[in-house]
Design an enzyme around this catalytic site. Sequence first.
Site, short mmCIF file in Angstrom:
data_model
loop_
_atom_site.label_atom_id
_atom_site.label_comp_id
_atom_site.label_asym_id
_atom_site.label_seq_id
_atom_site.Cartn_x
_atom_site.Cartn_y
_atom_site.Cartn_z
N LYS A 101 54.25 -31.00 95.85
CA LYS A 101 55.37 -30.80 94.92
C LYS A 101 56.35 -31.94 95.09
O LYS A 101 56.90 -32.16 96.17
CB LYS A 101 56.07 -29.47 95.19
CG LYS A 101 57.21 -29.15 94.23
CD LYS A 101 56.69 -28.91 92.80
CE LYS A 101 56.24 -27.50 92.60
NZ LYS A 101 55.82 -27.23 91.21
N THR B 129 51.68 -25.67 94.78
CA THR B 129 52.88 -26.52 94.87
C THR B 129 54.14 -25.70 94.64
O THR B 129 55.20 -26.04 95.16
CB THR B 129 52.81 -27.68 93.86
OG1 THR B 129 52.84 -27.17 92.52
CG2 THR B 129 51.55 -28.51 94.07
N GLN C 104 64.42 -64.96 102.70
CA GLN C 104 63.45 -64.58 103.74
C GLN C 104 64.07 -64.69 105.13
O GLN C 104 63.85 -63.81 105.99
CB GLN C 104 62.21 -65.48 103.67
CG GLN C 104 61.36 -65.29 102.43
CD GLN C 104 61.73 -66.23 101.30
OE1 GLN C 104 62.90 -66.57 101.12
NE2 GLN C 104 60.73 -66.65 100.53
N ASN D 225 66.13 -60.74 94.88
CA ASN D 225 67.17 -61.76 94.79
C ASN D 225 67.89 -61.58 93.46
O ASN D 225 67.36 -61.86 92.39
CB ASN D 225 66.56 -63.16 94.87
CG ASN D 225 67.59 -64.23 95.16
OD1 ASN D 225 68.77 -64.02 94.93
ND2 ASN D 225 67.15 -65.36 95.69
N HIS E 198 69.94 -62.93 91.14
CA HIS E 198 70.37 -64.30 90.87
C HIS E 198 71.71 -64.36 90.15
O HIS E 198 71.94 -63.67 89.16
CB HIS E 198 69.31 -65.01 90.02
CG HIS E 198 67.97 -65.10 90.68
ND1 HIS E 198 67.74 -65.83 91.82
CD2 HIS E 198 66.78 -64.54 90.33
CE1 HIS E 198 66.47 -65.72 92.16
NE2 HIS E 198 65.87 -64.94 91.28
#
Length: 297
Positions: free
Chosen positions: A12, A57, A224, A250, A252
Amino acid sequence: MGIKLGANHYGKAETRVVAVRRHPDRHEIKDLNVSVALSGDMDDAHLSGDNSKVLPTDTQKNTVFVFARKYGIGEIEEFAIILAKHFVDSQPSVHHARVAIEEYAWDRIALPSNGIAHSFARSGTAPVRTAVVHYDGTKAHVVSGIKDLIVLNSTDSEFWGFLTDELTTLKETNDRILSTVVTAGWRHADTTADPHRADWGASFREASRYLLAAFADTHSYSLQQTLYAMGTRVLDHRPELCEVQLELPNKHHFVVDLTPFGLDNANEVFIVADRPYGLMHGSVLRDDAPDAGPAWS
């Protein structure tokens, strides 16, 4: 050529549960999104439609609500371990449980006239706290973390010396905005299945603090490099953790050309690019880190 059933699980997803703890002078709120996935001796459900080993579920959803009332909700890692252990230990056909929880923060607002602090506003600044627990009847792999943590350095970021070819248009820079939305997880070294074995809250707060400190302190030559610095800082200060994984897009920020309007722009006005964006993913771990097993799945 034969055909066979491969790896499978079911459960679930995204059970939303809000629990209120009522004290005489204040209320406390826990707002969670809980997803459960179970696997084990259930091939017959796929192969012949035999559901005799399948825990519905809907039952999994009800378990989340009942356990929230029965045990209360403290730290999400603890609650996830309790749920995972229950599903595996109570059902012979369930050999493995994965419980993933997201926690949403609420801030208190002004004390109401009745004197009981019971009013909240959904936090617009706090990241989403996360926990993923895998339990197989013996070991519990626990990964704590955060998502949607938006951070920005307005300087102390460079990017130059990169590969170029005939299609490269990006200019080198020694002063740029560095911004990202942090998704991070940190794996706990202890794999015992005791939900009370650790101070989960302190571990989360401190790991988050060191992530942010490393982002702020690092003069970055690439995203990095920043990723590695963030993971290293956490492991340097939190001995209960053995691995940190980070996903850093990133975000930008490009300097707007204002020369058509007779204006210069000394890194003061930027346009934010929505997409495409660079995406960095990496893991930082101790040399003696135990096997991750299914921890990151």
